[in-house]
Design a protein around this motif. Sequence first.
Motif, PDB file in Angstrom:
ATOM      1  N   ASN A 138       1.111  -1.338  -0.198  1.00 36.96           N
ATOM      2  CA  ASN A 138      -0.310  -0.163  -0.247  1.00 36.96           C
ATOM      3  C   ASN A 138       0.636   1.242   0.210  1.00 36.96           C
ATOM      4  O   ASN A 138       0.538   2.303  -0.664  1.00 36.96           O
ATOM      5  N   GLY A 139       2.321   1.281   0.773  1.00 33.85           N
ATOM      6  CA  GLY A 139       2.934   2.478   0.567  1.00 33.85           C
ATOM      7  C   GLY A 139       3.609   2.804  -0.521  1.00 33.85           C
ATOM      8  O   GLY A 139       3.913   3.497  -1.076  1.00 33.85           O
ATOM      9  N   ALA A 140       4.256   1.541  -1.136  1.00 37.84           N
ATOM     10  CA  ALA A 140       4.565   1.951  -2.843  1.00 37.84           C
ATOM     11  C   ALA A 140       3.571   2.289  -3.842  1.00 37.84           C
ATOM     12  O   ALA A 140       3.453   2.639  -4.836  1.00 37.84           O
ATOM     13  N   GLY A 141       1.883   1.561  -3.588  1.00 33.78           N
ATOM     14  CA  GLY A 141       0.759   2.258  -4.099  1.00 33.78           C
ATOM     15  C   GLY A 141       1.364   3.539  -4.608  1.00 33.78           C
ATOM     16  O   GLY A 141       0.632   4.117  -5.073  1.00 33.78           O
ATOM     17  N   TYR A 142       0.764   3.952  -2.854  1.00 33.63           N
ATOM     18  CA  TYR A 142       1.163   5.079  -2.771  1.00 33.63           C
ATOM     19  C   TYR A 142       2.453   6.361  -3.585  1.00 33.63           C
ATOM     20  O   TYR A 142       1.829   7.158  -4.702  1.00 33.63           O
ATOM     21  N   ALA A 143       3.107   5.502  -3.595  1.00 32.68           N
ATOM     22  CA  ALA A 143       4.478   6.509  -3.755  1.00 32.68           C
ATOM     23  C   ALA A 143       4.709   6.467  -5.070  1.00 32.68           C
ATOM     24  O   ALA A 143       4.947   7.337  -6.166  1.00 32.68           O
ATOM     25  N   ILE A 144       4.185   5.044  -6.050  1.00 36.97           N
ATOM     26  CA  ILE A 144       4.413   5.304  -7.360  1.00 36.97           C
ATOM     27  C   ILE A 144       2.878   6.459  -8.046  1.00 36.97           C
ATOM     28  O   ILE A 144       3.572   7.017  -8.715  1.00 36.97           O
ATOM     29  N   ILE A 145       2.126   6.490  -7.130  1.00 37.60           N
ATOM     30  CA  ILE A 145       1.260   8.161  -7.702  1.00 37.60           C
ATOM     31  C   ILE A 145       1.711   8.867  -7.573  1.00 37.60           C
ATOM     32  O   ILE A 145       2.225   9.794  -8.416  1.00 37.60           O
ATOM     33  N   LEU A 146       2.097   9.178  -6.133  1.00 45.38           N
ATOM     34  CA  LEU A 146       3.170  10.365  -6.091  1.00 45.38           C
ATOM     35  C   LEU A 146       3.689  10.811  -7.104  1.00 45.38           C
ATOM     36  O   LEU A 146       4.808  12.178  -7.744  1.00 45.38           O
ATOM     37  N   VAL A 147       4.926   9.426  -7.603  1.00 44.18           N
ATOM     38  CA  VAL A 147       5.873   9.813  -8.358  1.00 44.18           C
ATOM     39  C   VAL A 147       5.913  10.279  -9.920  1.00 44.18           C
ATOM     40  O   VAL A 147       6.041  10.768 -10.541  1.00 44.18           O
ATOM     41  N   ILE A 148       4.814   9.886 -10.508  1.00 41.68           N
ATOM     42  CA  ILE A 148       4.328  10.086 -11.210  1.00 41.68           C
ATOM     43  C   ILE A 148       3.711  11.108 -11.611  1.00 41.68           C
ATOM     44  O   ILE A 148       3.946  12.108 -12.665  1.00 41.68           O
ATOM     45  N   VAL A 149       3.248  11.591 -10.960  1.00 37.63           N
ATOM     46  CA  VAL A 149       2.585  12.936 -10.922  1.00 37.63           C
ATOM     47  C   VAL A 149       3.685  14.286 -10.054  1.00 37.63           C
ATOM     48  O   VAL A 149       3.743  15.278 -11.770  1.00 37.63           O
ATOM     49  N   GLY A 150       4.380  13.678  -9.816  1.00 36.50           N
ATOM     50  CA  GLY A 150       5.529  14.576  -9.653  1.00 36.50           C
ATOM     51  C   GLY A 150       6.455  14.693 -10.439  1.00 36.50           C
ATOM     52  O   GLY A 150       7.498  15.719 -10.701  1.00 36.50           O
ATOM     53  N   PHE A 151       6.794  13.637 -11.953  1.00 39.20           N
ATOM     54  CA  PHE A 151       6.832  13.455 -13.089  1.00 39.20           C
ATOM     55  C   PHE A 151       6.544  14.346 -13.660  1.00 39.20           C
ATOM     56  O   PHE A 151       7.466  15.556 -14.217  1.00 39.20           O
ATOM     57  N   PHE A 152       5.676  14.745 -14.355  1.00 36.13           N
ATOM     58  CA  PHE A 152       5.031  15.292 -14.988  1.00 36.13           C
ATOM     59  C   PHE A 152       4.772  17.354 -14.561  1.00 36.13           C
ATOM     60  O   PHE A 152       5.795  17.803 -16.001  1.00 36.13           O
ATOM     61  N   ARG A 153       4.784  16.386 -13.489  1.00 37.55           N
ATOM     62  CA  ARG A 153       4.911  18.706 -12.805  1.00 37.55           C
ATOM     63  C   ARG A 153       5.827  19.392 -12.906  1.00 37.55           C
ATOM     64  O   ARG A 153       6.268  20.384 -13.340  1.00 37.55           O
ATOM     65  N   GLU A 154       7.340  18.239 -12.648  1.00 35.79           N
ATOM     66  CA  GLU A 154       8.530  19.223 -12.416  1.00 35.79           C
ATOM     67  C   GLU A 154       9.055  19.385 -13.748  1.00 35.79           C
ATOM     68  O   GLU A 154       9.033  19.970 -14.380  1.00 35.79           O
ATOM     69  N   LEU A 155       8.891  18.047 -14.626  1.00 34.46           N
ATOM     70  CA  LEU A 155       9.010  18.393 -16.235  1.00 34.46           C
ATOM     71  C   LEU A 155       8.457  19.276 -16.908  1.00 34.46           C
ATOM     72  O   LEU A 155       8.746  20.311 -17.644  1.00 34.46           O
ATOM     73  N   LEU A 156       7.273  18.954 -16.590  1.00 32.94           N
ATOM     74  CA  LEU A 156       5.999  20.222 -17.904  1.00 32.94           C
ATOM     75  C   LEU A 156       6.162  21.416 -17.058  1.00 32.94           C
ATOM     76  O   LEU A 156       6.222  23.054 -17.786  1.00 32.94           O
ATOM     77  N   GLY A 157       6.406  21.553 -15.418  1.00 32.12           N
ATOM     78  CA  GLY A 157       6.485  23.207 -14.974  1.00 32.12           C
ATOM     79  C   GLY A 157       7.263  23.496 -14.944  1.00 32.12           C
ATOM     80  O   GLY A 157       7.648  25.045 -15.031  1.00 32.12           O
ATOM     81  N   SER A 158       8.941  23.100 -14.435  1.00 32.34           N
ATOM     82  CA  SER A 158      10.497  23.608 -14.547  1.00 32.34           C
ATOM     83  C   SER A 158      11.116  23.027 -15.645  1.00 32.34           C
ATOM     84  O   SER A 158      12.263  23.987 -15.684  1.00 32.34           O
ATOM     85  N   GLY A 159      10.190  21.891 -16.699  1.00 32.44           N
ATOM     86  CA  GLY A 159      12.155  21.683 -17.783  1.00 32.44           C
ATOM     87  C   GLY A 159      13.013  20.842 -16.816  1.00 32.44           C
ATOM     88  O   GLY A 159      13.906  21.097 -17.369  1.00 32.44           O
ATOM     89  N   THR A 160      13.022  20.513 -15.565  1.00 31.81           N
ATOM     90  CA  THR A 160      14.113  19.665 -15.101  1.00 31.81           C
ATOM     91  C   THR A 160      12.972  17.932 -14.343  1.00 31.81           C
ATOM     92  O   THR A 160      11.898  18.395 -14.320  1.00 31.81           O
ATOM     93  N   LEU A 161      14.198  17.436 -14.402  1.00 33.78           N
ATOM     94  CA  LEU A 161      14.249  16.402 -12.890  1.00 33.78           C
ATOM     95  C   LEU A 161      15.107  16.098 -12.457  1.00 33.78           C
ATOM     96  O   LEU A 161      16.082  16.242 -12.261  1.00 33.78           O
ATOM     97  N   LEU A 162      14.492  16.081 -11.373  1.00 38.35           N
ATOM     98  CA  LEU A 162      15.251  15.726  -9.563  1.00 38.35           C
ATOM     99  C   LEU A 162      16.096  17.862  -9.922  1.00 38.35           C
ATOM    100  O   LEU A 162      17.412  17.478  -9.114  1.00 38.35           O
ATOM    101  N   GLY A 163      15.550  18.725 -10.054  1.00 36.44           N
ATOM    102  CA  GLY A 163      16.337  19.751 -10.171  1.00 36.44           C
ATOM    103  C   GLY A 163      17.735  19.808 -10.654  1.00 36.44           C
ATOM    104  O   GLY A 163      17.630  20.896 -11.878  1.00 36.44           O
ATOM    105  N   ILE A 164      17.586  19.326 -12.347  1.00 37.74           N
ATOM    106  CA  ILE A 164      18.507  19.214 -13.046  1.00 37.74           C
ATOM    107  C   ILE A 164      17.818  18.796 -14.258  1.00 37.74           C
ATOM    108  O   ILE A 164      16.385  18.388 -14.707  1.00 37.74           O
ATOM    109  N   GLN A 165      18.031  20.530 -15.557  1.00 31.98           N
ATOM    110  CA  GLN A 165      17.376  20.994 -16.954  1.00 31.98           C
ATOM    111  C   GLN A 165      17.385  19.515 -17.944  1.00 31.98           C
ATOM    112  O   GLN A 165      18.788  18.963 -18.066  1.00 31.98           O
TER     113      GLN A 165
END
Length: 209
Positions: A138-165
């Motif tokens: 259940n923790g991993a199921g929650y984490a997977i969704i967070l990672v997917i959402v965080g990936f697209f929001r940072e990529l499309l919103g800031s042009g970076t991933l983990l702070g790297i352009q």
Amino acid sequence: MGLLSNKNKEVLASPLSKNNPVIVQMLGICSALAVTSKLEPSIVMGLSVVGVVAFANVIISLLRNTIPNRIRIIVQLVVVAALVTIVSEVLKAFAYDVNKQLSVFVGLIITNCILMGRLEAFALGNGPWESFLDGIGNGAGYAIILVIVGFFRELLGSGTLLGIQVIPDIFYEWGYVNNGLMILPPMALIVVAVIIWVHRSRNRELQEN
């Protein structure tokens, strides 16, 4: 039965997809909206929840036959609060910048519906190993969704991933512009809604008649 019997495999794997706590049970949505503007805090928050849910499940399972029913919620909250405090202190010591980004949301793991739901629905009625697997799943199921959402929001919103352009400068020279709307909280809800739509289109048995 073995440590990874078919039943235990189902306990571990089911929350990753067909019984995902976020996109199927609609739990933990608030924190999913709050911490996913960047990928790094999404990963850290996800791992924190995995650890807390797994070990809280184990502890409550070990104590389940000794906890009076009338105070079980209080005992669960004490166990969870202790684990969350440990996680918070570890983050302060080893990942201070991420801890600042997560702000109060690490402490609010205590009130996460996924956590209390698994303690009530599973840990109180099953053994420590099964409860551990349930917590991990259940923790991993929650984490997977967070990672997917965080990936697209940072990529499309800031042009970076983990702070790297990651979007080349030439794209910006051609006129590409980061979508500032993606880093606003409402966009997390929209991304989660898209994930739910894709998930249910692939799992038609989850669709309501």
